[in-house]
Design a protein around this motif. Structure first.
Motif, PDB file in Angstrom:
ATOM      1  N   GLY A  70      52.926  39.410 -50.207  1.00  0.00           N
ATOM      2  CA  GLY A  70      52.431  38.354 -49.339  1.00  0.00           C
ATOM      3  C   GLY A  70      50.935  38.113 -49.357  1.00  0.00           C
ATOM      4  O   GLY A  70      50.382  37.689 -48.344  1.00  0.00           O
ATOM      5  N   GLU A  71      50.278  38.370 -50.459  1.00  0.00           N
ATOM      6  CA  GLU A  71      48.847  38.105 -50.598  1.00  0.00           C
ATOM      7  C   GLU A  71      48.581  37.587 -52.006  1.00  0.00           C
ATOM      8  O   GLU A  71      49.470  37.595 -52.858  1.00  0.00           O
ATOM      9  N   THR A  72      47.322  37.173 -52.239  1.00  0.00           N
ATOM     10  CA  THR A  72      46.901  36.750 -53.569  1.00  0.00           C
ATOM     11  C   THR A  72      45.908  37.770 -54.099  1.00  0.00           C
ATOM     12  O   THR A  72      45.017  38.215 -53.368  1.00  0.00           O
ATOM     13  N   PHE A  73      46.076  38.147 -55.358  1.00  0.00           N
ATOM     14  CA  PHE A  73      45.219  39.140 -56.008  1.00  0.00           C
ATOM     15  C   PHE A  73      44.576  38.533 -57.250  1.00  0.00           C
ATOM     16  O   PHE A  73      45.048  37.511 -57.768  1.00  0.00           O
ATOM     17  N   ASP A  74      43.540  39.171 -57.728  1.00  0.00           N
ATOM     18  CA  ASP A  74      42.915  38.778 -58.989  1.00  0.00           C
ATOM     19  C   ASP A  74      43.852  39.215 -60.114  1.00  0.00           C
ATOM     20  O   ASP A  74      44.054  40.413 -60.311  1.00  0.00           O
ATOM     21  N   CYS A  75      44.435  38.260 -60.827  1.00  0.00           N
ATOM     22  CA  CYS A  75      45.408  38.562 -61.879  1.00  0.00           C
ATOM     23  C   CYS A  75      45.060  37.806 -63.157  1.00  0.00           C
ATOM     24  O   CYS A  75      44.486  36.717 -63.102  1.00  0.00           O
ATOM     25  N   ASP A  76      45.435  38.392 -64.285  1.00  0.00           N
ATOM     26  CA  ASP A  76      45.288  37.706 -65.572  1.00  0.00           C
ATOM     27  C   ASP A  76      46.634  37.538 -66.281  1.00  0.00           C
ATOM     28  O   ASP A  76      46.699  37.042 -67.397  1.00  0.00           O
ATOM     29  N   ALA A  77      47.715  37.957 -65.628  1.00  0.00           N
ATOM     30  CA  ALA A  77      49.073  37.784 -66.159  1.00  0.00           C
ATOM     31  C   ALA A  77      49.941  37.221 -65.039  1.00  0.00           C
ATOM     32  O   ALA A  77      49.818  37.635 -63.878  1.00  0.00           O
ATOM     33  N   PHE A  78      50.813  36.276 -65.413  1.00  0.00           N
ATOM     34  CA  PHE A  78      51.582  35.552 -64.410  1.00  0.00           C
ATOM     35  C   PHE A  78      53.049  35.437 -64.808  1.00  0.00           C
ATOM     36  O   PHE A  78      53.379  35.363 -65.992  1.00  0.00           O
ATOM     37  N   PHE A  79      53.911  35.399 -63.785  1.00  0.00           N
ATOM     38  CA  PHE A  79      55.338  35.203 -63.983  1.00  0.00           C
ATOM     39  C   PHE A  79      55.602  33.704 -64.090  1.00  0.00           C
ATOM     40  O   PHE A  79      54.976  32.914 -63.376  1.00  0.00           O
ATOM     41  N   PRO A  80      56.541  33.288 -64.952  1.00  0.00           N
ATOM     42  CA  PRO A  80      56.858  31.856 -65.029  1.00  0.00           C
ATOM     43  C   PRO A  80      57.345  31.319 -63.686  1.00  0.00           C
ATOM     44  O   PRO A  80      57.955  32.043 -62.899  1.00  0.00           O
ATOM     45  N   ALA A  81      57.096  30.045 -63.452  1.00  0.00           N
ATOM     46  CA  ALA A  81      57.569  29.410 -62.217  1.00  0.00           C
ATOM     47  C   ALA A  81      59.094  29.480 -62.150  1.00  0.00           C
ATOM     48  O   ALA A  81      59.780  29.344 -63.166  1.00  0.00           O
ATOM     49  N   ILE A  82      59.601  29.714 -60.947  1.00  0.00           N
ATOM     50  CA  ILE A  82      61.051  29.767 -60.721  1.00  0.00           C
ATOM     51  C   ILE A  82      61.503  28.359 -60.341  1.00  0.00           C
ATOM     52  O   ILE A  82      61.196  27.869 -59.260  1.00  0.00           O
ATOM     53  N   ASP A  83      62.204  27.711 -61.247  1.00  0.00           N
ATOM     54  CA  ASP A  83      62.642  26.328 -61.080  1.00  0.00           C
ATOM     55  C   ASP A  83      63.846  26.271 -60.139  1.00  0.00           C
ATOM     56  O   ASP A  83      64.908  26.809 -60.459  1.00  0.00           O
ATOM     57  N   PRO A  84      63.709  25.607 -58.974  1.00  0.00           N
ATOM     58  CA  PRO A  84      64.829  25.538 -58.029  1.00  0.00           C
ATOM     59  C   PRO A  84      66.029  24.757 -58.574  1.00  0.00           C
ATOM     60  O   PRO A  84      67.137  24.888 -58.051  1.00  0.00           O
ATOM     61  N   ALA A  85      65.848  23.979 -59.629  1.00  0.00           N
ATOM     62  CA  ALA A  85      66.978  23.291 -60.251  1.00  0.00           C
ATOM     63  C   ALA A  85      67.829  24.273 -61.059  1.00  0.00           C
ATOM     64  O   ALA A  85      69.005  24.021 -61.315  1.00  0.00           O
ATOM     65  N   THR A  86      67.233  25.401 -61.445  1.00  0.00           N
ATOM     66  CA  THR A  86      67.919  26.412 -62.262  1.00  0.00           C
ATOM     67  C   THR A  86      68.344  27.624 -61.448  1.00  0.00           C
ATOM     68  O   THR A  86      69.387  28.219 -61.714  1.00  0.00           O
ATOM     69  N   TRP A  87      67.523  27.990 -60.456  1.00  0.00           N
ATOM     70  CA  TRP A  87      67.722  29.243 -59.722  1.00  0.00           C
ATOM     71  C   TRP A  87      68.004  28.987 -58.256  1.00  0.00           C
ATOM     72  O   TRP A  87      67.353  28.169 -57.613  1.00  0.00           O
ATOM     73  N   GLU A  88      68.951  29.754 -57.710  1.00  0.00           N
ATOM     74  CA  GLU A  88      69.314  29.680 -56.304  1.00  0.00           C
ATOM     75  C   GLU A  88      69.005  31.016 -55.634  1.00  0.00           C
ATOM     76  O   GLU A  88      69.446  32.069 -56.112  1.00  0.00           O
ATOM     77  N   GLU A  89      68.228  30.983 -54.560  1.00  0.00           N
ATOM     78  CA  GLU A  89      67.961  32.205 -53.801  1.00  0.00           C
ATOM     79  C   GLU A  89      69.228  32.627 -53.076  1.00  0.00           C
ATOM     80  O   GLU A  89      69.835  31.831 -52.358  1.00  0.00           O
ATOM     81  N   THR A  90      69.626  33.901 -53.275  1.00  0.00           N
ATOM     82  CA  THR A  90      70.860  34.392 -52.656  1.00  0.00           C
ATOM     83  C   THR A  90      70.628  35.487 -51.631  1.00  0.00           C
ATOM     84  O   THR A  90      71.531  35.798 -50.859  1.00  0.00           O
ATOM     85  N   ALA A  91      69.444  36.088 -51.643  1.00  0.00           N
ATOM     86  CA  ALA A  91      69.147  37.146 -50.670  1.00  0.00           C
ATOM     87  C   ALA A  91      67.643  37.269 -50.500  1.00  0.00           C
ATOM     88  O   ALA A  91      66.885  37.063 -51.455  1.00  0.00           O
ATOM     89  N   ARG A  92      67.223  37.610 -49.278  1.00  0.00           N
ATOM     90  CA  ARG A  92      65.801  37.825 -48.984  1.00  0.00           C
ATOM     91  C   ARG A  92      65.702  38.905 -47.918  1.00  0.00           C
ATOM     92  O   ARG A  92      66.315  38.789 -46.868  1.00  0.00           O
ATOM     93  N   GLU A  93      64.944  39.960 -48.228  1.00  0.00           N
ATOM     94  CA  GLU A  93      64.719  41.059 -47.285  1.00  0.00           C
ATOM     95  C   GLU A  93      63.228  41.202 -47.036  1.00  0.00           C
ATOM     96  O   GLU A  93      62.517  41.792 -47.845  1.00  0.00           O
ATOM     97  N   PRO A  94      62.704  40.685 -45.918  1.00  0.00           N
ATOM     98  CA  PRO A  94      61.276  40.829 -45.627  1.00  0.00           C
ATOM     99  C   PRO A  94      60.939  42.229 -45.093  1.00  0.00           C
ATOM    100  O   PRO A  94      61.740  42.840 -44.390  1.00  0.00           O
ATOM    101  N   HIS A  95      59.764  42.712 -45.482  1.00  0.00           N
ATOM    102  CA  HIS A  95      59.302  44.036 -45.070  1.00  0.00           C
ATOM    103  C   HIS A  95      57.782  44.021 -44.905  1.00  0.00           C
ATOM    104  O   HIS A  95      57.105  43.127 -45.389  1.00  0.00           O
ATOM    105  N   THR A  96      57.280  45.061 -44.260  1.00  0.00           N
ATOM    106  CA  THR A  96      55.841  45.353 -44.238  1.00  0.00           C
ATOM    107  C   THR A  96      55.689  46.809 -44.652  1.00  0.00           C
ATOM    108  O   THR A  96      56.386  47.684 -44.141  1.00  0.00           O
TER     109      THR A  96
END
Length: 161
Positions: A118-144
């Motif tokens: 849940g934050e932004t960091f200084d990064c030089d490598a990135f994950f491809p965007a998750i296209d909602p037309a292709t991918w469906e969220e099926t589960a989400r577990e929030p934590h701290t």
């Protein structure tokens, strides 16, 4: 037929690393990764393997490299994502990075397991965007995180049919 799952941790901008290291310390995510991947083949690029420094125990380690002469004890080396998937022989495998291997694997993957930090960091490598037309969220577990104080969520996506 093999089932291929990408497992990744990203920041809010899709960042996954800097200088071949994780930009955050999140022990809960490392435990989650270990819990899910133990006993399964893992596929990674050579730079990711170098950043880990050794084969991960209790997993079949498959490393993708352009260097046909590259070898390491406890590792199977192949030249492409397709060759790595062919080695799975019907088993469920996990793609564990890095950025280029994730990009090459997206079209072959059935499931994404994403730790959203849940934050932004200084990064030089990135994950491809998750296209909602292709991918469906099926589960989400929030934590701290008790140790790192970071908010995060374990999120599962399935490819839409």
């Amino acid at each position: 037929m093999s089932t291929l799952t990408i497992i990744v941790a990203t920041d809010q901008q899709g960042g996954i690393g800097i200088n071949n290291t994780l930009p955050w310390k999140l022990p809960e995510d490392l435990a989650h990764f270990k819990r899910l991947t133990t006993g399964h083949p893992i596929i990674m690029g050579r730079k990711t393997f170098d950043s880990i420094g050794r084969p991960l125990p209790n997993r079949r380690n498959i490393v993708i490299t352009r260097n046909a002469a590259w070898r390491h004890d406890g590792v199977e080396a192949v030249g492409s994502v397709a060759a790595a998937v062919a080695l799975l022989g019907g088993a469920e495998g996990y793609v564990i990075g890095g950025a280029e291997i994730y990009k090459q694997s997206m079209d072959l993957t059935d499931r994404l397991i994403v730790t959203e930090v849940g934050e932004t960091f200084d990064c030089d490598a990135f994950f491809p965007a998750i296209d909602p037309a292709t991918w469906e969220e099926t589960a989400r577990e929030p934590h701290t995180s008790d140790t790192a104080g970071l908010r995060y969520a374990f999120v599962t996506y399935r490819r839409k049919i």
